[in-house]
Motif scaffolding. Structure first.
Motif, short mmCIF file in Angstrom:
data_model
loop_
_atom_site.label_atom_id
_atom_site.label_comp_id
_atom_site.label_asym_id
_atom_site.label_seq_id
_atom_site.Cartn_x
_atom_site.Cartn_y
_atom_site.Cartn_z
N GLU A 25 3.55 -8.28 12.38
CA GLU A 25 2.11 -8.40 12.23
C GLU A 25 1.78 -9.61 11.38
OE1 GLU A 25 -0.78 -5.04 11.90
OE2 GLU A 25 1.02 -3.92 11.36
N VAL A 26 0.61 -10.18 11.62
CA VAL A 26 0.15 -11.33 10.83
C VAL A 26 -0.60 -10.81 9.61
CG1 VAL A 26 -1.37 -13.35 10.78
CG2 VAL A 26 0.02 -12.86 12.81
N GLY A 27 -0.29 -11.35 8.43
CA GLY A 27 -1.00 -11.00 7.20
C GLY A 27 -0.63 -9.65 6.62
N VAL A 28 0.51 -9.11 7.02
CA VAL A 28 0.94 -7.80 6.51
C VAL A 28 2.40 -7.92 6.06
CG1 VAL A 28 1.32 -5.37 7.01
CG2 VAL A 28 -0.61 -6.55 8.04
N ALA A 29 2.69 -7.42 4.84
CA ALA A 29 4.07 -7.39 4.34
C ALA A 29 4.36 -6.01 3.76
CB ALA A 29 4.28 -8.46 3.28
N THR A 30 5.58 -5.54 3.97
CA THR A 30 5.96 -4.19 3.53
C THR A 30 6.57 -4.26 2.14
OG1 THR A 30 6.37 -3.56 5.82
CG2 THR A 30 7.27 -2.12 4.10
N GLY A 31 5.85 -3.77 1.15
CA GLY A 31 6.34 -3.77 -0.23
C GLY A 31 6.89 -2.42 -0.65
N LEU A 32 7.64 -2.44 -1.72
CA LEU A 32 8.21 -1.21 -2.28
C LEU A 32 7.66 -1.01 -3.68
CD1 LEU A 32 11.93 -1.62 -1.18
CD2 LEU A 32 10.25 -0.06 -0.19
N ALA A 33 7.24 0.23 -3.99
CA ALA A 33 6.63 0.52 -5.31
C ALA A 33 7.31 1.72 -5.94
CB ALA A 33 5.14 0.78 -5.14
N TRP A 34 7.31 1.72 -7.28
CA TRP A 34 7.84 2.85 -8.04
C TRP A 34 6.68 3.71 -8.53
CZ3 TRP A 34 6.89 4.75 -12.87
CH2 TRP A 34 7.77 5.71 -13.36
N THR A 35 6.82 5.03 -8.43
CA THR A 35 5.83 5.96 -8.99
C THR A 35 6.60 7.02 -9.77
OG1 THR A 35 5.80 7.63 -7.23
CG2 THR A 35 4.45 5.65 -6.90
N PRO A 36 5.91 7.77 -10.64
CA PRO A 36 6.60 8.86 -11.36
C PRO A 36 7.18 9.92 -10.44
CG PRO A 36 4.47 8.36 -12.36
CD PRO A 36 4.52 7.60 -11.09
N TYR A 37 6.74 9.93 -9.18
CA TYR A 37 7.21 10.94 -8.23
C TYR A 37 8.28 10.39 -7.30
CZ TYR A 37 2.81 12.75 -9.91
OH TYR A 37 1.79 13.15 -10.72
N GLY A 38 8.76 9.14 -7.55
CA GLY A 38 9.75 8.53 -6.69
C GLY A 38 9.21 7.23 -6.12
N GLY A 39 9.90 6.68 -5.14
CA GLY A 39 9.47 5.41 -4.55
C GLY A 39 8.46 5.60 -3.44
N GLU A 40 7.71 4.52 -3.13
CA GLU A 40 6.74 4.52 -2.04
C GLU A 40 6.82 3.16 -1.34
OE1 GLU A 40 4.71 6.80 -0.94
OE2 GLU A 40 4.89 8.34 -2.49
N ILE A 41 6.46 3.15 -0.05
CA ILE A 41 6.28 1.86 0.61
C ILE A 41 4.78 1.60 0.71
CG2 ILE A 41 8.43 2.09 1.89
CD1 ILE A 41 6.72 2.49 4.43
N LEU A 42 4.39 0.36 0.43
CA LEU A 42 2.98 -0.03 0.47
C LEU A 42 2.87 -1.30 1.31
CD1 LEU A 42 1.90 0.48 -3.25
CD2 LEU A 42 1.35 1.95 -1.32
N GLN A 43 2.16 -1.22 2.43
CA GLN A 43 1.99 -2.40 3.27
C GLN A 43 0.79 -3.20 2.75
OE1 GLN A 43 2.16 -0.73 7.42
NE2 GLN A 43 3.78 -2.26 7.58
N THR A 44 1.09 -4.34 2.15
CA THR A 44 0.06 -5.20 1.58
C THR A 44 -0.56 -6.04 2.69
OG1 THR A 44 1.28 -5.28 -0.48
CG2 THR A 44 -0.38 -6.98 -0.16
N GLU A 45 -1.92 -6.05 2.74
CA GLU A 45 -2.64 -6.74 3.81
C GLU A 45 -3.42 -7.91 3.23
OE1 GLU A 45 -3.56 -2.60 6.25
OE2 GLU A 45 -5.14 -3.59 5.07
N VAL A 46 -3.46 -9.01 3.98
CA VAL A 46 -4.26 -10.18 3.61
C VAL A 46 -5.05 -10.64 4.83
CG1 VAL A 46 -4.21 -12.58 2.84
CG2 VAL A 46 -2.62 -10.92 1.84
#
Length: 772
Positions: free
Chosen positions: A592-613
């Motif tokens: 996809e254009v303008g979308v990147a898959t990031g990884l984040a840490w939370t107190p409940y474990g990890g999450e994936i966050l797709q950052t959009e521009v």
């Protein structure tokens, strides 16, 4: 119909008990003690009746008054001289119709006596007012009854209850009180009480006039002698003189027996001498008695013997905890050193990790492995320094601090002492409790810990302190410096599955007293619980959901007769727990254009966050949404600068920055996000939007970026990689310096993922952008 009931009986020598009356009774005769035991073993009811002659030791039927009171035993206290002190409350009147005297206990059959209550308000209300007014005058004149009693009686509407409560507060001849008890009519009883009160008022007035005359003739020495003798007589009459004497003797014996330090023994002896010469009724007497009670009940010189067996310790840790291999290894190292060098001043261990990962239970396992007593205090919300160090004895209601209180509970000088939630200590105008803990946790100082209440040194050097926290950020640096931090990052899905199967399900089935064959939770149901009904690093919520499944299974077994066995699987779990609470974030598109898959840490474990521009016509402004914190906003600014600095390299025209606005969005906008790990993700999404070059969304990434385009290391690698694995992603980009953290990743996860270790943003672009 006459109601006949049987009760064990205690004949009273010098007391008449009324209904509603709560009074202590001293029991010394063998048959009376036996009667108390019988009552305790049945319904705690006992019959109390006044003897006609108090000198008779073994009264017969004719020696007691036939009318007495059925009372309920509220409390039983065994005294040092083998007698018993009981606290009773009168319930109802009764008349003895049969007297059964066996070898051990006296029983009576009684007929319940009803109170005859008038319904005539014209008679009832004036009589009540007269009785209360007379009783008020009696209180003022005699000064034998507290004024608060009258205030309490004013609010009672029942004349019957008022008559009993007034009678229970009168200090008159026993025969007169017995007469009042035997009157059935409430009106006649009230009239009799008025007559007795008026007589007592006249006697009190005469007595007061005589006292005034005598007082004028007495010298100061005579007066003091008279008052002291009067106090002694009162104490003896109430039996308190013997209690105090017994207390003093018990305290003195303990002081002589305990292996106290010389300074402490001298302090205790001084306080004991002071107690012996104090008047028993003095307020300071209670203060000194309480202080000595604390002093002699601390475990001076009591030590449990360490029984360190490394193999057994390993078995205990494996029995109670699945996974956590590095944590267990560190604990076993500590125990091995302790076995070789018992007197070594070991570190203060601090377990840091999310809720529910087993920090507290690890401390319990360590205590079991050492063979030591275990004691725990929670420091969450503690804001007053005095809760740690204690209050000085000059304060009303003063007590030692939590440390000394817990040492008394521990019953040894070398327990395993857990300080739970040390990261949640507070501080305000009452002092800083974390500073007070410094002395206790410092091996160089804690051999002479000083509690404000005790005012003597207490040795904490043999205590094995363990602390727990969810984060180290809120622990004061001076306190953190004295502790060795062991991080417990959380469990993988595989670990959670094994914990649920081997520990949590058997535990809940045992607690609910249900056989495993009757309620069966299948492997697919466990996985469903982990993926769709819980989202946590630990297993606390997982245990709650398992308990809910067991309860619902038991309910079906009990309520549906044709059901003999309940099997819960992924196919029917929604029937028991409702629709899924969470969803596993999955990447739907490949490019996809303008979308990147990031990884984040939370107190409940990890999450994936797709950052959009997204970019659109404008004048070069940038908007950031998704509840982004300050650190992440700075990462976005840095990412934009990095892309601008590489505009020529990637053939981005200048007008794309000047004539277009940019909107950066991180989904799940209701969830606050912050932290220095989104730099390369935002830079990739910006570069994709400006160049219209699609990004491989199935490549997850994490890392911070500098203005020169360098990729810096970040934390929470294990949780982030597990999140990528959950989302079935096969490629993960990590900063090169995070290579050391790959040892934390479970082997089965590492087999499924390709790791790309990068040092610069250009390497990231090379991996994720679609090749034309």
């Amino acid at each position: 119909m006459v109601n006949i009931e049987q009760y064990p009986m205690i004949p009273l020598r010098d007391l008449v008990v009324f209904p509603y009356m709560i009074v202590p009774v001293f029991v010394g005769r063998p048959k009376s003690i036996s009667a108390v035991k019988v009552a305790e073993d049945t319904d705690r009811k006992i019959f109390l009746s006044l003897q006609k002659d108090s000198k008779i030791d073994k009264p017969k039927f004719e020696d007691i008054n036939q009318v007495g009171v059925v009372a309920e035993i509220l409390q039983v206290l065994k005294l040092p001289d083998n007698t018993i002190k009981i606290l009773v409350e009168g319930v109802k009147r009764g008349k003895v119709i049969n007297f059964i005297d066996d070898e051990e206990t006296v029983f009576v059959e009684i007929e319940e006596l009803e109170d005859i209550i008038t319904t005539d308000e014209h008679l009832h209300n004036p009589l009540k007012e007269t009785l209360l007014k007379t009783f008020e005058e009696y209180i003022k004149v005699s000064k034998k009854v507290p004024a608060e009693v009258y205030e309490t009686l004013k609010d009672i509407s029942s004349l019957n209850k008022i008559t009993y409560l007034i009678a229970s507060n009168l200090q008159i001849r026993l025969n007169d009180l017995q007469t009042v008890l035997e009157i059935d009519s409430v009106v006649e009883r009230a009239e009799k009480l008025i007559e007795l009160l008026q007589t007592e008022i006249e006697i009190a007035k005469i007595d007061e006039r005589i006292k005034h005359r005598v007082k004028a003739q007495m010298s100061k020495a005579q007066r003091e002698y008279y008052l002291n003798e009067q106090i002694k007589a009162i104490q003896k009459e109430l039996g308190r003189e013997d209690d105090l004497k017994a207390d003093i003797e018990e305290i003195e014996a303990k002081i002589n027996e305990l292996e106290m330090p010389e300074e402490v023994k001298e302090k205790a002896a001084r306080e004991l001498r002071k107690l012996k010469i104090m008047p028993p009724m003095s307020a300071e007497t209670t203060v000194v008695r309480n202080y000595l009670d604390w002093l002699v009940n601390l475990p001076w010189g009591v030590y449990t013997e360490d029984k360190i067996d490394i193999k057994k310790a390993e078995e205990i840790l494996d029995r109670d905890h699945y996974g956590l291999e590095k944590v267990k290894e560190r604990i076993l190292e500590f125990l091995a050193v302790r076995k070789v060098s018992p007197d070594i001043k070991g570190p203060i261990i601090c377990f840091v990790g999310p809720p529910g990962v087993g920090k507290t239970s690890l401390a319990k396992s360590i205590a079991e492995a050492l063979g030591r007593n275990f004691v725990r205090i929670s420091l969450g919300g503690v804001r007053d320094e005095a809760e740690i160090r204690g209050h000085r004895r000059t304060y009303i209601g003063a007590l030692p601090g939590k440390l000394i209180q817990s040492m008394r509970k521990a019953k040894s000088m070398n327990p395993v002492f857990l300080l739970d939630e040390i990261d949640k200590l507070g501080s305000d105008f009452r002092g800083d409790p974390s500073s007070a803990l410094l002395e206790a946790l410092d091996p160089e100082q804690n051999s002479s810990f000083m509690d404000h209440y005790l005012e003597v040194e207490f040795d904490l050097s043999k205590v094995f302190f363990i602390t727990t926290a969810n984060t180290t950020e809120t622990i004061p640096s001076a306190l953190l410096d004295r502790m060795e931090v062991i991080y417990i990052s959380g469990y993988t899905e595989k670990e959670k599955f094994n914990i649920a199967k081997k520990f949590l399900i058997p535990k809940q089935l045992n607690e609910h007293k249900i056989d495993a064959e009757k309620v069966k939770i299948t492997d697919s149901a466990i996985n469903e619980l982990i993926w769709y009904y819980t989202r946590e690093a630990g297993v606390r919520n997982l245990e709650r959901e398992i308990a809910a499944l067991v309860r619902k299974g038991v309910k079906r077994l009990v309520s549906e007769e044709n059901i003999k066995r309940v099997v819960i699987s992924s196919k029917n779990i929604e029937k028991y727990l409702g629709i899924r609470k969470y969803r596993i974030e999955e990447v739907e598109e490949d490019y996809e254009v303008g979308v990147a898959t990031g990884l984040a840490w939370t107190p409940y474990g990890g999450e994936i966050l797709q950052t959009e521009v997204a970019i659109f016509e404008g004048n070069g402004k940038m908007a950031i949404t998704g509840q982004i914190g300050e650190v992440m906003q700075e990462s976005a600014q840095a990412a934009l600068t990095v892309v601008k600095s590489r505009a020529g390299k990637y053939q981005i025209p200048d007008y794309r920055f000047k004539e277009f606005d940019m909107h950066i969005h991180v989904p799940e906008g209701a969830v606050p996000k912050d932290g220095p790990s989104a730099g390369i993700t935002i830079a990739t999404a910006i570069m994709s939007a400006l160049t219209d070059n699609p990004v491989n969304c199935r490549v997850a990434m994490t890392g911070e970026i500098t203005l020169r385009g360098k990729v810096f290391p970040v934390g929470g690698i294990k949780e982030k990689v597990l999140a990528a694995h959950r989302a079935k992603l096969k490629d993960v980009i990590l900063p090169a310096e995070n290579n050391k953290d790959l040892t934390e990743i479970p082997a089965d996860v590492k087999r499924d993922i390709r790791f790309h270790l990068v040092k610069a943003i250009d390497e990231v672009f090379e991996i994720v952008f679609k090749k034309n």
